[in-house]
Design a protein around this motif. Structure first.
Motif, PDB file in Angstrom:
ATOM      1  N   TYR A  10       0.723  -1.130  -0.320  1.00 25.82           N
ATOM      2  CA  TYR A  10      -0.347   0.266  -0.361  1.00 25.82           C
ATOM      3  C   TYR A  10       0.953   0.961   0.018  1.00 25.82           C
ATOM      4  O   TYR A  10       0.300   2.068  -1.053  1.00 25.82           O
ATOM      5  N   GLU A  11       2.000   1.263   0.669  1.00 25.81           N
ATOM      6  CA  GLU A  11       2.783   2.342   0.587  1.00 25.81           C
ATOM      7  C   GLU A  11       3.589   2.648  -0.552  1.00 25.81           C
ATOM      8  O   GLU A  11       3.548   3.903   0.114  1.00 25.81           O
ATOM      9  N   THR A  12       4.058   1.077  -0.746  1.00 26.81           N
ATOM     10  CA  THR A  12       4.919   2.010  -2.471  1.00 26.81           C
ATOM     11  C   THR A  12       3.585   2.533  -3.820  1.00 26.81           C
ATOM     12  O   THR A  12       3.690   3.105  -3.936  1.00 26.81           O
ATOM     13  N   VAL A  13       2.136   1.893  -3.550  1.00 23.57           N
ATOM     14  CA  VAL A  13       1.395   2.091  -4.081  1.00 23.57           C
ATOM     15  C   VAL A  13       0.649   3.346  -3.704  1.00 23.57           C
ATOM     16  O   VAL A  13       1.044   4.811  -5.197  1.00 23.57           O
ATOM     17  N   ILE A  14       0.806   4.086  -2.691  1.00 29.57           N
ATOM     18  CA  ILE A  14       0.782   5.508  -2.946  1.00 29.57           C
ATOM     19  C   ILE A  14       1.607   6.094  -2.163  1.00 29.57           C
ATOM     20  O   ILE A  14       1.396   7.895  -2.617  1.00 29.57           O
ATOM     21  N   ASN A  69     -11.132  11.133   6.578  1.00 32.36           N
ATOM     22  CA  ASN A  69     -12.029  10.053   6.627  1.00 32.36           C
ATOM     23  C   ASN A  69     -11.674   9.890   4.903  1.00 32.36           C
ATOM     24  O   ASN A  69     -12.131   8.384   4.827  1.00 32.36           O
ATOM     25  N   LEU A  70     -11.558  10.332   3.872  1.00 30.18           N
ATOM     26  CA  LEU A  70     -11.202   9.848   3.182  1.00 30.18           C
ATOM     27  C   LEU A  70     -10.713   9.262   2.279  1.00 30.18           C
ATOM     28  O   LEU A  70     -10.542   7.470   2.051  1.00 30.18           O
ATOM     29  N   ARG A  71      -9.426   9.395   2.833  1.00 30.42           N
ATOM     30  CA  ARG A  71      -8.702   8.394   3.169  1.00 30.42           C
ATOM     31  C   ARG A  71      -8.264   6.808   4.038  1.00 30.42           C
ATOM     32  O   ARG A  71      -8.304   6.008   3.172  1.00 30.42           O
ATOM     33  N   ILE A  72      -9.275   7.139   5.087  1.00 34.38           N
ATOM     34  CA  ILE A  72      -9.162   5.964   5.884  1.00 34.38           C
ATOM     35  C   ILE A  72     -10.350   5.183   4.955  1.00 34.38           C
ATOM     36  O   ILE A  72      -9.996   3.911   5.144  1.00 34.38           O
ATOM     37  N   ILE A  73     -11.678   5.352   4.263  1.00 34.18           N
ATOM     38  CA  ILE A  73     -11.834   4.107   3.375  1.00 34.18           C
ATOM     39  C   ILE A  73     -11.361   4.289   2.585  1.00 34.18           C
ATOM     40  O   ILE A  73     -11.442   3.269   2.237  1.00 34.18           O
ATOM     41  N   VAL A  77     -10.875   0.652   1.163  1.00 31.90           N
ATOM     42  CA  VAL A  77     -11.625  -0.767   0.716  1.00 31.90           C
ATOM     43  C   VAL A  77      -9.689  -1.051  -0.620  1.00 31.90           C
ATOM     44  O   VAL A  77      -9.638  -1.892  -0.885  1.00 31.90           O
ATOM     45  N   ALA A  78      -8.661  -0.465  -0.635  1.00 28.07           N
ATOM     46  CA  ALA A  78      -7.573  -1.279  -1.156  1.00 28.07           C
ATOM     47  C   ALA A  78      -6.900  -2.299  -0.181  1.00 28.07           C
ATOM     48  O   ALA A  78      -6.486  -3.141  -1.051  1.00 28.07           O
ATOM     49  N   TYR A  79      -6.752  -2.693   0.875  1.00 25.01           N
ATOM     50  CA  TYR A  79      -6.599  -3.210   1.623  1.00 25.01           C
ATOM     51  C   TYR A  79      -7.731  -5.158   1.462  1.00 25.01           C
ATOM     52  O   TYR A  79      -6.779  -6.050   1.557  1.00 25.01           O
ATOM     53  N   TYR A  84      -8.907  -9.755  -1.641  1.00 28.88           N
ATOM     54  CA  TYR A  84      -9.197 -10.274  -2.856  1.00 28.88           C
ATOM     55  C   TYR A  84      -8.686 -10.776  -3.531  1.00 28.88           C
ATOM     56  O   TYR A  84      -9.278 -12.171  -3.958  1.00 28.88           O
ATOM     57  N   GLY A  85      -8.060 -10.315  -3.926  1.00 29.07           N
ATOM     58  CA  GLY A  85      -7.017 -10.231  -4.647  1.00 29.07           C
ATOM     59  C   GLY A  85      -6.571 -12.113  -4.740  1.00 29.07           C
ATOM     60  O   GLY A  85      -6.805 -12.406  -5.385  1.00 29.07           O
TER      61      GLY A  85
END
Length: 97
Positions: A10-14, A69-73, A77-79, A84-85
């Protein structure tokens, strides 16, 4: 799969991990000129215009609450999508109705 590894992906993606700290094979979604970079810039230009209209010099508490809150959402969702992937990636293709 550990939560720590998901954090690193996640940290790499962002774009929070640079150089040797990046997860190999994972792209920075916020690379200059990319879609996320453009949306991020557009969002903060809109935020600046909003602060001008509200005559607020520093951060606006309500807008900061919305962005936080949008960052938390987005992170949740990303996690979930990552999990799921991994889960579905172990199975044959699932045909969704």
């Amino acid at each position: 799969m550990t939560e720590r590894f998901i954090d690193c992906v996640y940290e790499t993606v962002i774009g929070q991990r640079c150089g040797g700290a990046r997860v190999p094979g994972v792209e920075d979604a916020f690379a200059p000129g990319g879609l996320c970079d453009q949306c991020y810039e557009s969002t903060f230009r809109a935020y600046d215009r909003l602060r001008d209209r509200l005559d607020v010099e520093d951060e606006d508490e309500d807008v900061e609450c919305i962005l936080d809150n949008l960052r938390i959402i987005e992170k949740e969702v990303a996690y979930q999508m990552y999990r799921y992937g991994v889960s579905f990636g172990k199975e044959d293709f699932i045909d969704v109705p």
